[in-house]
Scaffold this motif. Structure first.
Motif, PDB file in Angstrom:
ATOM      1  N   THR A 100       5.968   8.006   9.809  1.00 34.27           N
ATOM      2  CA  THR A 100       4.916   7.458   8.958  1.00 34.27           C
ATOM      3  C   THR A 100       3.905   6.734   9.830  1.00 34.27           C
ATOM      4  N   TYR A 101       2.647   7.148   9.720  1.00 38.79           N
ATOM      5  CA  TYR A 101       1.602   6.575  10.560  1.00 38.79           C
ATOM      6  C   TYR A 101       0.971   5.344   9.923  1.00 38.79           C
ATOM      7  N   SER A 102       0.913   5.335   8.597  1.00 40.00           N
ATOM      8  CA  SER A 102       0.160   4.289   7.905  1.00 40.00           C
ATOM      9  C   SER A 102       1.099   3.269   7.283  1.00 40.00           C
ATOM     10  N   ASP A 103       0.920   1.999   7.627  1.00 33.64           N
ATOM     11  CA  ASP A 103       1.735   0.944   7.036  1.00 33.64           C
ATOM     12  C   ASP A 103       1.524   0.845   5.529  1.00 33.64           C
ATOM     13  N   SER A 104       0.355   1.234   5.074  1.00 35.20           N
ATOM     14  CA  SER A 104       0.045   1.090   3.650  1.00 35.20           C
ATOM     15  C   SER A 104       0.850   2.029   2.771  1.00 35.20           C
ATOM     16  N   VAL A 105       1.444   3.076   3.353  1.00 34.89           N
ATOM     17  CA  VAL A 105       2.215   4.009   2.530  1.00 34.89           C
ATOM     18  C   VAL A 105       3.701   3.977   2.837  1.00 34.89           C
ATOM     19  N   LYS A 106       4.096   3.188   3.816  1.00 31.17           N
ATOM     20  CA  LYS A 106       5.519   3.104   4.164  1.00 31.17           C
ATOM     21  C   LYS A 106       6.329   2.636   2.973  1.00 31.17           C
ATOM     22  N   GLY A 107       7.426   3.347   2.738  1.00 30.51           N
ATOM     23  CA  GLY A 107       8.280   3.007   1.615  1.00 30.51           C
ATOM     24  C   GLY A 107       7.795   3.539   0.281  1.00 30.51           C
ATOM     25  N   ARG A 108       6.591   4.103   0.241  1.00 31.78           N
ATOM     26  CA  ARG A 108       6.058   4.642  -1.020  1.00 31.78           C
ATOM     27  C   ARG A 108       5.860   6.155  -0.968  1.00 31.78           C
ATOM     28  N   PHE A 109       5.492   6.688   0.181  1.00 31.14           N
ATOM     29  CA  PHE A 109       5.210   8.117   0.329  1.00 31.14           C
ATOM     30  C   PHE A 109       6.293   8.764   1.195  1.00 31.14           C
ATOM     31  N   THR A 110       6.715   9.949   0.802  1.00 27.46           N
ATOM     32  CA  THR A 110       7.650  10.706   1.617  1.00 27.46           C
ATOM     33  C   THR A 110       7.167  12.149   1.748  1.00 27.46           C
ATOM     34  N   ILE A 111       7.541  12.785   2.830  1.00 24.94           N
ATOM     35  CA  ILE A 111       7.167  14.170   3.102  1.00 24.94           C
ATOM     36  C   ILE A 111       8.429  15.010   3.147  1.00 24.94           C
ATOM     37  N   SER A 112       8.324  16.217   2.635  1.00 24.79           N
ATOM     38  CA  SER A 112       9.465  17.120   2.666  1.00 24.79           C
ATOM     39  C   SER A 112       8.955  18.549   2.698  1.00 24.79           C
TER      40      SER A 112
END
Length: 121
Positions: A59-71
């Motif tokens: 995860t590059y962006s702290d603003s999306v950590k814990g909220r966005f996931t990739i699969s």
């Protein structure tokens, strides 16, 4: 040449969820690393998250950590971005891209056309 087509964008309420899809053609989703980016009006493109071939996601962006996931789903030839707890500041055009490498490098060489996400009540 890998081609990428995003879909799944739209209007979501703050606190809601959306799942974006990126259909991959010309390769399989586990051939290369794939990433998601976004660009809000008047702002620079922002790297969000990347999935490497075999070493998981970054995860590059702290603003999306814990909220966005990739699969990815190799059967459906699709890379996904699952977005939860959406905020108004997540409003942007979202793009998927590939590095043509197995790892999440800083160079992404093939891009989709983007899908608009608007977070508003």
């Amino acid at each position: 040449q890998v081609q990428l087509v995003e879909s799944g964008g739209g209007l979501a309420q703050p606190g809601g969820s959306l799942r974006l899809s990126c259909v991959v053609s010309g390769a399989a989703p586990d051939d290369y690393a794939f990433g998601w980016f976004r660009q809000a009006p008047g702002k620079e493109r922002e790297g969000l998250i990347c999935l490497s071939r075999s070493e998981g996601s970054t995860t590059y962006s702290d603003s999306v950590k814990g909220r966005f996931t990739i699969s990815r789903d190799n059967v459906k030839n699709t890379v996904y971005l699952e977005m939860t707890r959406l905020r108004r500041e997540d409003t942007a055009v979202y793009y998927c891209a590939t590095t043509y490498r197995s790892w999440c490098s800083s160079e992404f060489d093939s891009w989709g056309q983007g899908t608009q996400v608007t977070v508003s009540s």
